[in-house]
Design a protein around this motif. Structure first.
Motif, short mmCIF file in Angstrom:
data_model
loop_
_atom_site.label_atom_id
_atom_site.label_comp_id
_atom_site.label_asym_id
_atom_site.label_seq_id
_atom_site.Cartn_x
_atom_site.Cartn_y
_atom_site.Cartn_z
N LEU A 46 0.85 -1.18 0.00
CA LEU A 46 0.00 0.00 0.00
C LEU A 46 0.89 1.23 0.00
N ASP A 47 0.88 1.95 -1.11
CA ASP A 47 1.53 3.25 -1.23
C ASP A 47 0.46 4.32 -1.26
N PHE A 48 0.59 5.31 -0.38
CA PHE A 48 -0.36 6.41 -0.32
C PHE A 48 0.35 7.70 -0.72
N GLY A 49 -0.05 8.25 -1.85
CA GLY A 49 0.48 9.54 -2.27
C GLY A 49 -0.41 10.63 -1.70
N ALA A 50 -0.13 11.04 -0.46
CA ALA A 50 -0.93 12.09 0.18
C ALA A 50 -0.88 13.36 -0.65
N SER A 51 -1.91 14.19 -0.52
CA SER A 51 -2.05 15.39 -1.34
C SER A 51 -0.77 16.22 -1.33
N PHE A 52 -0.28 16.51 -2.55
CA PHE A 52 1.00 17.23 -2.71
C PHE A 52 0.92 18.06 -3.98
N TYR A 53 1.40 19.29 -3.91
CA TYR A 53 1.34 20.18 -5.07
C TYR A 53 2.54 19.95 -5.98
N PHE A 54 2.24 19.64 -7.25
CA PHE A 54 3.26 19.55 -8.28
C PHE A 54 3.13 20.78 -9.18
N PRO A 55 4.20 21.55 -9.36
CA PRO A 55 4.12 22.73 -10.22
C PRO A 55 3.99 22.32 -11.68
N PRO A 56 3.56 23.25 -12.54
CA PRO A 56 3.40 22.93 -13.96
C PRO A 56 4.70 22.41 -14.57
N SER A 57 4.53 21.46 -15.51
CA SER A 57 5.69 20.90 -16.20
C SER A 57 5.28 20.47 -17.60
N ASP A 58 6.09 20.86 -18.59
CA ASP A 58 5.82 20.43 -19.97
C ASP A 58 6.17 18.97 -20.18
N THR A 59 7.04 18.45 -19.32
CA THR A 59 7.40 17.03 -19.38
C THR A 59 6.71 16.31 -18.24
N PRO A 60 5.74 15.46 -18.53
CA PRO A 60 4.99 14.79 -17.45
C PRO A 60 5.89 13.95 -16.55
N ARG A 61 5.71 14.13 -15.25
CA ARG A 61 6.44 13.34 -14.28
C ARG A 61 5.78 11.97 -14.13
N GLY A 62 6.56 10.98 -13.72
CA GLY A 62 5.97 9.66 -13.51
C GLY A 62 7.00 8.57 -13.35
N VAL A 63 6.62 7.37 -13.77
CA VAL A 63 7.48 6.20 -13.68
C VAL A 63 7.62 5.62 -15.09
N ASP A 64 8.86 5.48 -15.54
CA ASP A 64 9.09 4.99 -16.90
C ASP A 64 8.82 3.48 -16.97
N VAL A 65 9.06 2.92 -18.13
CA VAL A 65 8.74 1.52 -18.41
C VAL A 65 9.38 0.58 -17.39
N HIS A 66 8.55 -0.31 -16.83
CA HIS A 66 9.03 -1.32 -15.87
C HIS A 66 8.12 -2.54 -15.93
N PRO A 67 8.63 -3.71 -15.49
CA PRO A 67 7.87 -4.95 -15.61
C PRO A 67 7.11 -5.32 -14.34
N HIS A 68 6.12 -6.21 -14.49
CA HIS A 68 5.44 -6.87 -13.36
C HIS A 68 5.07 -8.29 -13.78
N ARG A 69 5.02 -9.18 -12.81
CA ARG A 69 4.47 -10.52 -13.03
C ARG A 69 3.92 -11.05 -11.71
N GLY A 70 2.78 -11.75 -11.78
CA GLY A 70 2.30 -12.54 -10.65
C GLY A 70 1.33 -11.85 -9.71
N PHE A 71 0.91 -10.61 -10.02
CA PHE A 71 -0.01 -9.91 -9.13
C PHE A 71 -0.75 -8.85 -9.92
N GLU A 72 -1.52 -8.02 -9.21
CA GLU A 72 -2.28 -6.94 -9.83
C GLU A 72 -1.92 -5.61 -9.17
N THR A 73 -1.99 -4.53 -9.95
CA THR A 73 -1.84 -3.19 -9.39
C THR A 73 -3.17 -2.47 -9.49
N VAL A 74 -3.52 -1.76 -8.42
CA VAL A 74 -4.76 -1.00 -8.38
C VAL A 74 -4.41 0.44 -8.03
#
Length: 291
Positions: A46-74
């Protein structure tokens, strides 16, 4: 009302958040630092991203390509907008109130990031990501993607406009949830007005927890404040909640998966041999391609 579940413990969020990629500032409630894997099964993380202000960005922030096997993400969006692409050809955007349920199964590559238009504007961002285990019989199921929108989410409206329950998965007092699951799971997104009272049950066979996202509640006779995590005992079925102020909370319950867990980062299998096979399959390109 059925007999109330006893509360095993209540703890607040970890002291410091961590970053997942550059777009998800999260507090990890488990497994890091809390040896409660058996008590929260079938949920793995369980990861909780509590409310946090991200300033404007022309390049979207996030997580790049990565693998998963054997479970589900919600992924549950409370504020902001999250975009998703995966190697099975699925893509989507979830906004406030929406849920993204991805079954990694036999193996998938994906990436998640702030939706482009939202990123250009910036703003408050709040989300939860859960990892839900798959039983051995379904570890290698084909990947699947469920986009559960707020508009189509089954809802229970409380009397006197005191709030509502969005039934993401499972059964809330006879209202069936939106998601299809491989094992019995309940996920209830509750938004309560001050003074609201609500009673419901989760099965005696389920592990049951609750996260207070905003506000303060009294649950089964004990107070739980903002960002508190509640773990219930399995002595009974009843849960009784009163909102001491406007509150948002997520209730999780599920039938535990009583099988060995072998985990290496984004791979969750039953044996070390299966883990080695997952790594080999990923390295040899069997999870597909995504750029």
């Amino acid at each position: 009302m059925k007999e109330l579940k006893k509360i095993k413990f209540i703890f607040n969020r970890p002291e410091r958040p961590g970053m997942v990629g550059d777009g998800f500032r999260v507090y990890n409630y488990f497994p890091s630092g809390n040896n409660i894997r058996k008590e929260v099964s079938p949920f793995l993380m369980l990861d909780f991203g509590a409310s946090f202000y991200f300033p404007p960005s022309d390049t979207p922030r996030g997580v790049d390509v990565h693998p998963h096997r054997g479970f589900e993400t919600v992924t549950i969006a409370y504020k902001g907008a999250v975009a998703h692409h995966d190697s099975a050809g699925n893509s989507g955007i979830i906004n406030s109130g929406d849920v993204q349920w991805m079954t990694a199964g036999s193996g998938i590559l994906h990436k998640e990031y702030h939706e482009q238009n939202w990123s250009k504007k910036g703003g408050d961002f709040e989300m939860i990501q859960l990892w839900v285990n798959l039983p051995k019989a379904h570890k290698m199921t084909p990947p699947k993607y469920q986009e559960l929108t707020a508009a189509n989410m089954p809802k229970v409206i409380l009397p006197d406009a005191k709030g509502q329950v969005n039934v993401i998965a499972g059964d809330f007092n006879g209202t069936k949830g939106a998601a299809t699951t491989f094992t019995p799971v309940n996920l209830f997104d509750m938004k309560l007005k001050a003074g609201a009272e609500i009673d419901f049950t989760t099965p005696l066979t389920h592990n049951t927890t609750l996260l207070v996202i905003e506000g303060e509640i009294t649950v089964n006779g004990e107070k739980a404040g903002q960002h508190d995590f509640v773990l219930f005992r399995d002595n009974a079925e009843g849960i009784s909640i009163k909102a001491n102020e406007d509150a948002v909370l997520l209730v999780l319950s599920g039938e535990p998966i009583d099988e060995p867990i072998a985990q290496y980062g984004p791979f969750v299998m039953n044996t070390q041999q299966e883990l080695m096979e997952a790594i080999d399959d990923f390295n040899s390109g069997k999870f597909g391609k995504l750029v």
